[in-house]
Design an enzyme around this catalytic site. Structure first.
Site, PDB file in Angstrom:
ATOM      1  N   ASP A 189     -61.526  18.946  30.431  1.00  0.00           N
ATOM      2  CA  ASP A 189     -60.401  18.412  31.176  1.00  0.00           C
ATOM      3  C   ASP A 189     -60.463  16.888  31.078  1.00  0.00           C
ATOM      4  OD1 ASP A 189     -58.208  18.426  33.024  1.00  0.00           O
ATOM      5  OD2 ASP A 189     -59.622  17.752  34.545  1.00  0.00           O
ATOM      6  N   THR A 236     -59.049  14.249  32.928  1.00  0.00           N
ATOM      7  CA  THR A 236     -59.289  13.476  34.141  1.00  0.00           C
ATOM      8  C   THR A 236     -60.612  13.884  34.771  1.00  0.00           C
ATOM      9  OG1 THR A 236     -56.906  13.391  34.509  1.00  0.00           O
ATOM     10  CG2 THR A 236     -58.324  12.800  36.356  1.00  0.00           C
ATOM     11  N   ASP A 239     -63.190  19.149  37.169  1.00  0.00           N
ATOM     12  CA  ASP A 239     -63.542  18.729  38.516  1.00  0.00           C
ATOM     13  C   ASP A 239     -62.440  19.015  39.520  1.00  0.00           C
ATOM     14  OD1 ASP A 239     -61.661  16.912  37.716  1.00  0.00           O
ATOM     15  OD2 ASP A 239     -62.719  15.156  38.477  1.00  0.00           O
TER      16      ASP A 239
END
Length: 789
Positions: A307, A309, A545
């Protein structure tokens, strides 16, 4: 789905319990007392290492040897005691590391007590506690919703239903679910073992277990070994005790000497030690391994989904530019953005950057809200200004809020190509509860955000490329922007807008194999993409996250979460990077490869010994002769050619990517190696019996057979130790020197009952060993070609 509630300030607040009420519930045992096991207890560790099938066999044989034979023939028992002690010590050290890291990564909910919000440990929650939660928070006990502000909860880990569920005051919330949008508070109605998730599993944070091919493979091998041992051992007992008219003590010693080496007792120990030391090493780098086989699993990974970000970029962002559209007043736009920022009590990274840049918006009164959702790609709020003007505003992805062909999209794409993130502010005449709220909205401004690249991301991506691990960047952001960020980090490959991906699995899998960067991915798509990759035989790791990563993390072979990420991601991940450093992943991969590659090496050593021991026993039974070895001989051989070398080889660095079919890879070397060693040793033994027939010296025959078996075992060790490094050459050489010392020092000769008699027989033993070594080289190369894995 949306949930438009009045602002929290307009609802009666649930103040929570008082300190007296908490103490009363603790006294009554109404506490969330579900034990959280980050590792086995001390008692479980001792039982697992001491009370094993093979320890029982070895223990009984050891007690018999202590009663009927010299202490030299009982050395194998002391070795087992030492090995078991080492195993317990190492796993205890690993437990301490895991327990300390688990405290750092533990979910700590916010509760209201005495009218104030405080953070407590999960185990300190009591019945009727009022807990606050926001996006990414995990529900740790069952309860009933008392406040809801655009609250949407994902219960897929419990029910399998992927769509988030809107929650309103009075609705039930279940432990094991997590918040995907909005926020609110709930009152605990069931705690401890009465909670829903606790009834499904003793630990609410785990619903899947990592498959360990290594452990299951070793269990399979031990099952095969047991089947081989039983008939060979029975035949040996009958032959040595009843067929041959030997002294009882000597017969028992030789019988046990034939049975003990059949047991690969150190293999399970070294596997446990290798895992335990791996946990300790990773713990020092702030990496919490929530399931030990996850170390092995990540080593088998050939595709890692990242991912953007929080993984490739740091969590924070900065507003670099505000571009008003269609002549809109920039001062007014700043006030709107400020109002949107202050209206959200739990802003994400993008909104936090806007709050930092435009703090002025407190004079606007919010009348409705639409929290940001990864599925929607935008958030919104309705306001009533003091001057009476009202307005409904949306902030989100330009390519979602605008129709194709809008001029603002051209400008957005140009900014995305620079790796910048762009949000669009629009005003709509529709209500926030309208499914088509964005339809017909008027664009007001583009908000340009700059993302901070992680300084270690490029090196980490380069490491994966060197290790032949394919990196796939999967993000909910604009595909062009994500592709530009990936390019800055040196990641090569095509960029794909996930909205154009085929819905069916086969087509999606083909597109995933061809592409590298994927933007505008929805949470459900992330999950589908993981499944599509797995359908092509890939072993997939997923990092993330945010709450939008939870479903994909759960379905991936290995889920890796950031320590600062949402509680939900940490709950379903097998590995948590507590230092939030993407650069820690290569260490985890390297540790897994070390464990698997090295255990494969040492397993071959142990099982060669098992095969030649079983074969020697069968040959002895068929020929009706004395077993050639006493336990002391095989203890010496095992220590020098297996025990000590295996310990060093099991803990050495190993960068080779783990390959499947552990049992097949080990057995295809162990069986021919063991057969060659067993046949060559027995031939030497029979020749020695003929050579020394006049002297009647069983010690001389045993010594010749021991020399042959040692030399062949050393050659097996030399093959296993390849490719050579200085320390591996030193290791093999030192074992050879140690054996020579035993042959040359008189008291060691006597202690181990080894004495080479004459000149001819020792050289015959050496010659047979050379022939066997050549046969080993030819046979193993043939196996590599004939049975590749």
């Amino acid at each position: 789905m949306t949930d438009i509630d009045a602002p929290a300030t307009q609802r009666p607040a649930a103040t929570g319990l008082t300190a007296t009420e908490v103490a009363d519930r603790v006294a009554r045992g109404q506490v969330n007392d579900v034990p959280v096991h980050s590792s086995r207890s001390i008692g479980e560790i001792v039982r697992a290492n001491v009370f094993t099938r093979f320890n029982a066999i070895i223990g009984i044989l050891w007690l018999i040897m202590l009663a009927v034979a010299p202490i030299q023939d009982s050395l194998f028992g002391f070795v087992i005691l030492a090995n078991t002690g080492i195993g317990i010590l190492q796993e205890w050290r690993a437990k301490k590391t895991l327990d300390s890291l688990a405290v750092i990564g533990e979910v700590r909910p916010t509760v209201r007590r005495d009218g104030a919000a405080v953070v407590v440990a999960t185990s300190e929650l009591v019945l009727d506690d009022v807990m606050e939660f926001g996006p990414g928070d995990k529900v740790v006990v069952d309860g009933v919703c008392v406040e809801a502000d655009g609250l949407e909860i994902d219960e897929s880990l419990l029910t399998g239903e992927a769509d988030p569920v809107v929650k309103r005051p009075g609705d039930q919330v279940l432990s094991g679910s997590f918040v995907v949008a909005g926020g609110g508070a709930f009152r605990a109605t069931k705690v401890g073992r009465e909670a829903y998730a606790a009834q499904l599993a003793e630990e609410a944070s785990r619903f899947t277990l990592v498959h360990s091919e290594l452990r299951s493979g070793i269990s399979t091998i031990l099952k095969y070994v047991t089947w081989m041992m039983v008939p060979a051992a029975i035949g040996l007992v009958i032959t040595q005790l009843f067929v041959k008219n030997n002294d009882l003590g000597d017969s028992v010693a030789r019988t046990i000497g034939g049975i003990v080496p059949m047991v690969p007792e150190g293999l399970v120990l070294l596997t446990s030690v290798a895992f335990a030391i791996g946990v300790i090493r990773l713990g020092r780098k702030q990496c919490l391994v929530q399931e030990l086989p996850a170390i092995e699993g990540l080593a088998r990974v050939d595709t890692v989904c990242l991912d953007k970000t929080g993984t490739l970029t740091e969590g924070g962002m900065d507003v670099t530019e505000l571009r008003a559209l269609d002549g809109a007043d920039e001062t007014y736009i700043r006030r709107v953005l400020g109002a949107l920022g202050t209206s959200d009590p739990r802003p994400n990274a993008s909104l936090q950057a806007i709050i930092d840049a435009y703090p002025d918006g407190e004079d606007w009164r919010r009348t409705g809200s639409l929290p940001f959702s990864s599925a929607r790609k935008y958030s919104g709020a309705s306001f009533s200004e003091e001057n009476g003007e009202s307005g409904t505003w949306l902030l989100g992805a330009p390519d979602v809020l605008l129709t194709d062909g809008d001029p603002a999209l051209t400008e957005t794409e140009r900014l995305n190509e620079q790796g910048l993130r762009v949000l669009l502010l629009v005003r709509t005449a529709r209500g926030l509860d309208d499914p088509d709220v964005a339809k017909g909205a008027r664009p007001f401004a583009l908000v340009v955000l700059e993302q901070r690249l992680r300084p270690d991301a490029a090196d980490t991506l380069r490491y994966f490329a060197e290790q032949d691990v394919h990196a796939k960047v999967i993000s909910g952001d604009n595909a062009v922007s994500v592709g530009a960020v990936a390019a800055k980090l040196g990641l090569k490959g095509s960029t794909v807008d996930a909205r154009r991906l085929p819905a069916e699995r086969e087509g999606m899998a083909a597109a995933l194999d061809d592409g590298t960067v994927f933007g505008r991915v929805t949470p459900q798509q992330k999950r589908d993409m993981v499944g599509a990759l797995q359908s092509r035989g890939h072993t997939v790791a997923m990092t993330g996250d945010g709450v939008n990563d939870v479903l994909a993390l759960k379905d991936a072979d290995i889920g890796v979460a950031m320590g600062s990420g949402s509680e939900a991601t940490r709950a379903v991940a097998q590995i948590v990077l507590l230092n939030n450093s993407f650069a820690t992943l290569p260490s985890v991969v390297a540790e897994g490869r070390r464990v698997i590659g090295n255990i494969t090496r040492v397993a071959t050593l142990f099982l060669v010994k098992t095969v030649y021991s079983v074969l020697l026993a069968l040959l002895v039974v068929c020929w009706g002769v004395e077993y050639p070895f006493l336990p002391r001989h095989l203890t010496l051989l095992s220590t020098l050619t297996i025990g000590i070398p295996a310990f060093f080889l099991a803990l050495a660095p190993n960068k080779e990517r783990a390959r499947p079919h552990f049992v097949r890879r080990v057995m295809r070397y162990s069986i021919p190696g063991g057969v060659v060693a067993g046949v060559a040793t027995f031939v030497t033994y029979l020749i020695a019996r003929h050579e020394y027939v006049g002297e009647g010296s069983l010690d001389a025959e045993t010594s010749a057979a021991t020399l042959t078996l040692f030399l062949i075992s050393m050659w097996v060790l030399a093959i296993i130790a390849r490719p050579y490094t200085w320390w591996r050459v030193l290791l093999v050489a030192s074992m050879g020197v140690a054996f020579v010392v035993v042959l040359m020092v008189p008291w060691l000769q006597e202690f181990f009952a080894l004495k080479l008699v004459g000149v001819t027989m020792p050289w015959i033993a050496v010659g047979i060993s050379v022939v066997a070594a050549v046969a080993l080289e030819i046979m193993w190369k043939w196996v590599d070609r004939r049975f590749p894995v």
